[in-house]
Design a protein around this motif. Structure first.
Motif, short mmCIF file in Angstrom:
data_model
loop_
_atom_site.label_atom_id
_atom_site.label_comp_id
_atom_site.label_asym_id
_atom_site.label_seq_id
_atom_site.Cartn_x
_atom_site.Cartn_y
_atom_site.Cartn_z
N VAL A 68 11.96 -25.32 -47.09
CA VAL A 68 11.22 -26.58 -46.96
C VAL A 68 10.99 -27.19 -48.34
CG1 VAL A 68 9.01 -27.60 -46.33
CG2 VAL A 68 10.10 -25.96 -44.80
N MET A 69 10.58 -26.38 -49.32
CA MET A 69 10.30 -26.90 -50.65
C MET A 69 11.58 -27.44 -51.30
SD MET A 69 7.04 -26.65 -51.41
CE MET A 69 6.87 -27.33 -49.76
N ARG A 70 12.68 -26.72 -51.11
CA ARG A 70 13.95 -27.18 -51.70
C ARG A 70 14.39 -28.50 -51.07
NH1 ARG A 70 15.06 -24.53 -56.50
NH2 ARG A 70 14.70 -22.30 -56.24
N ARG A 71 14.21 -28.61 -49.75
CA ARG A 71 14.61 -29.86 -49.07
C ARG A 71 13.76 -31.05 -49.51
NH1 ARG A 71 15.13 -26.65 -44.23
NH2 ARG A 71 13.02 -27.26 -43.61
N THR A 72 12.48 -30.84 -49.65
CA THR A 72 11.57 -31.96 -49.89
C THR A 72 11.38 -32.30 -51.36
OG1 THR A 72 9.67 -30.45 -49.83
CG2 THR A 72 10.30 -31.52 -47.76
N SER A 73 11.54 -31.32 -52.25
CA SER A 73 11.25 -31.58 -53.66
C SER A 73 12.32 -31.09 -54.62
CB SER A 73 9.91 -30.92 -54.05
OG SER A 73 10.03 -29.50 -54.00
N GLY A 74 13.22 -30.23 -54.13
CA GLY A 74 14.20 -29.64 -55.03
C GLY A 74 13.64 -28.53 -55.89
N LEU A 75 12.41 -28.13 -55.61
CA LEU A 75 11.73 -27.11 -56.41
C LEU A 75 11.49 -25.86 -55.58
CD1 LEU A 75 8.97 -29.36 -58.04
CD2 LEU A 75 11.13 -28.62 -59.10
N SER A 76 11.34 -24.73 -56.27
CA SER A 76 10.87 -23.53 -55.61
C SER A 76 9.39 -23.70 -55.28
CB SER A 76 11.05 -22.32 -56.52
OG SER A 76 10.16 -22.41 -57.63
N PRO A 77 8.83 -22.91 -54.35
CA PRO A 77 7.38 -23.03 -54.07
C PRO A 77 6.53 -22.87 -55.32
CG PRO A 77 8.44 -21.74 -52.35
CD PRO A 77 9.49 -21.98 -53.41
N TYR A 78 6.90 -21.93 -56.19
CA TYR A 78 6.12 -21.72 -57.42
C TYR A 78 6.13 -22.97 -58.30
CZ TYR A 78 4.97 -19.95 -62.08
OH TYR A 78 4.42 -19.78 -63.33
N ARG A 79 7.32 -23.55 -58.51
CA ARG A 79 7.42 -24.74 -59.35
C ARG A 79 6.75 -25.94 -58.66
NH1 ARG A 79 8.80 -24.87 -64.60
NH2 ARG A 79 10.15 -26.69 -64.39
N TRP A 80 6.80 -25.97 -57.34
CA TRP A 80 6.15 -27.07 -56.62
C TRP A 80 4.64 -27.05 -56.84
CZ3 TRP A 80 2.53 -27.39 -52.65
CH2 TRP A 80 2.40 -28.65 -52.05
N VAL A 81 4.05 -25.85 -56.83
CA VAL A 81 2.60 -25.74 -57.08
C VAL A 81 2.29 -26.21 -58.50
CG1 VAL A 81 0.68 -24.13 -57.38
CG2 VAL A 81 2.18 -23.92 -55.40
N LEU A 82 3.12 -25.83 -59.46
CA LEU A 82 2.89 -26.30 -60.84
C LEU A 82 2.97 -27.81 -60.91
CD1 LEU A 82 4.93 -23.73 -62.98
CD2 LEU A 82 2.44 -23.83 -62.66
N ALA A 83 3.92 -28.41 -60.18
CA ALA A 83 4.04 -29.86 -60.17
C ALA A 83 2.79 -30.51 -59.58
CB ALA A 83 5.29 -30.29 -59.39
N GLN A 84 2.24 -29.92 -58.53
CA GLN A 84 1.02 -30.45 -57.95
C GLN A 84 -0.14 -30.35 -58.94
OE1 GLN A 84 0.85 -31.89 -54.66
NE2 GLN A 84 3.04 -31.79 -55.16
N VAL A 129 7.98 -26.93 -37.05
CA VAL A 129 7.01 -27.81 -37.67
C VAL A 129 7.72 -28.69 -38.69
CG1 VAL A 129 4.89 -27.88 -39.04
CG2 VAL A 129 5.22 -26.07 -37.36
N SER A 130 7.42 -29.98 -38.70
CA SER A 130 8.12 -30.90 -39.58
C SER A 130 7.83 -30.59 -41.04
CB SER A 130 7.71 -32.34 -39.26
OG SER A 130 6.37 -32.58 -39.66
N ASP A 131 8.80 -30.92 -41.90
CA ASP A 131 8.60 -30.72 -43.33
C ASP A 131 7.40 -31.52 -43.83
OD1 ASP A 131 10.83 -29.16 -43.25
OD2 ASP A 131 12.13 -30.52 -44.38
N THR A 132 7.22 -32.72 -43.30
CA THR A 132 6.10 -33.56 -43.72
C THR A 132 4.77 -32.88 -43.43
OG1 THR A 132 7.38 -35.58 -43.33
CG2 THR A 132 4.99 -35.81 -43.44
N HIS A 133 4.68 -32.26 -42.24
CA HIS A 133 3.44 -31.56 -41.88
C HIS A 133 3.21 -30.39 -42.83
CE1 HIS A 133 0.37 -29.73 -39.31
NE2 HIS A 133 0.99 -28.58 -39.54
N VAL A 134 4.26 -29.62 -43.12
CA VAL A 134 4.11 -28.46 -44.00
C VAL A 134 3.66 -28.89 -45.38
CG1 VAL A 134 5.38 -26.62 -45.17
CG2 VAL A 134 5.76 -27.03 -42.74
#
Length: 287
Positions: A208-224, A168-173
């Motif tokens: 996927v999170m590291r590739r697309t944002s440079g963040l861990s999933p936890y930090r990505w949720v905080l960013a959102q 599944v593409s990173d964009t879809h995820v």
């Protein structure tokens, strides 16, 4: 001739809600289960015969080929004879599933090649077989029909194993997870929950999170959550309201996270000449 599969299991945290429904034929046995599971229920299983495990009601169970391996959230899987499968379910709930045990000879006859050549596989979706599974689970169906249904389900699962291995593409995820966060701003969002929603393991999601944002999933949720908060601040809501609506424990927690991700406290960000939201805005839930 009836078929009597043997399976060894060491499990905990499961309580049957009804007696299992069993159907057997020559080289074939079907067990239907309805159970309640506690938090962190799980264990491991091994069968002397090949086995297809099919979840019902849209559920995807986390399974792994090893005790400490990455969990694959799957709607169905194929487990070769003698292979151990491990599971661990984080949240309490109820689930229904079906086990189709099949002899080596019957599977060989269906496929036209030795079962030993079939690798284990985990499928994220049932696709077209859900109606067939529902009919097979119906004890009022004639046994010859149920036998044919089981064969059809086995063949279709084997057919699907290659098409569902597509990456599944990173964009879809990321797009799907943005929607997931949007619908769950009012609660804690765990990494396991996110991985289950997109059908990935924890390690796959982390990559996927590291590739697309440079963040861990936890930090990505905080960013959102912070991007959502910025939109709310720009609309004139108070800091306390924004903190609550964006899923933070309180205003102090909101301030700390905001500064850690942006380098500014919310009041300084608000006092800038222009405020921009760099990520897609997550709107409040409408229900």
């Amino acid at each position: 001739m009836s078929f009597h599969p043997r399976m060894m299991a060491a499990i905990h945290g499961f309580t049957p809600l009804s007696d299992s429904s069993t159907f057997s034929a020559d080289g074939l046995a079907v067990d239907c289960w309805h159970v309640r599971n506690s938090a962190h229920a799980g264990g491991h299983y091994v069968s002397r015969h090949p086995r297809f495990v099919i979840m019902r009601d849209g559920y995807r169970i986390p399974l792994s080929e090893t005790r400490d391996g990455d969990l694959q959230h799957c709607a169905a899987c194929f487990v070769p004879a003698g292979m151990e499968v491990w599971s661990k379910i984080a949240q309490p709930g109820t689930l229904r599933h079906m086990d189709i045990h099949v002899s080596q000879d019957r599977l060989h006859g269906l496929m036209g090649r030795p079962p030993e050549t079939i690798a284990p596989f985990f499928l994220r979706d049932l696709r077209t077989i859900s109606p067939l599974v529902q009919m097979l689970a119906d004890p009022d169906r004639p046994e010859p029909l149920r036998e044919k249904l089981a064969d059809c389900i086995i063949l279709e699962l084997l057919n699907q194993r290659s098409t569902q291995r597509e990456i599944v593409s990173d964009t879809h995820v990321v797009g799907r997870l943005q929607g997931y966060v949007r619908q769950n701003l009012d609660r804690k969002i765990g990494v396991d929950d996110m991985a289950a929603d997109v059908g990935l393991s924890r390690s796959q999601l982390n990559r996927v999170m590291r590739r697309t944002s440079g963040l861990s999933p936890y930090r990505w949720v905080l960013a959102q959550r912070i991007e959502h908060a910025k939109a709310q601040l720009a609309s004139g809501q108070s800091f306390a309201e924004v903190a609550l609506h964006s899923g933070f424990a309180d205003q102090a927690h909101f301030n700390r996270v905001f500064k850690s991700l942006t380098g500014q406290v919310p009041s300084d960000w608000m006092n800038e000449p222009t405020q921009s939201v760099s990520a897609p805005i997550l709107q409040d839930r409408t229900s």
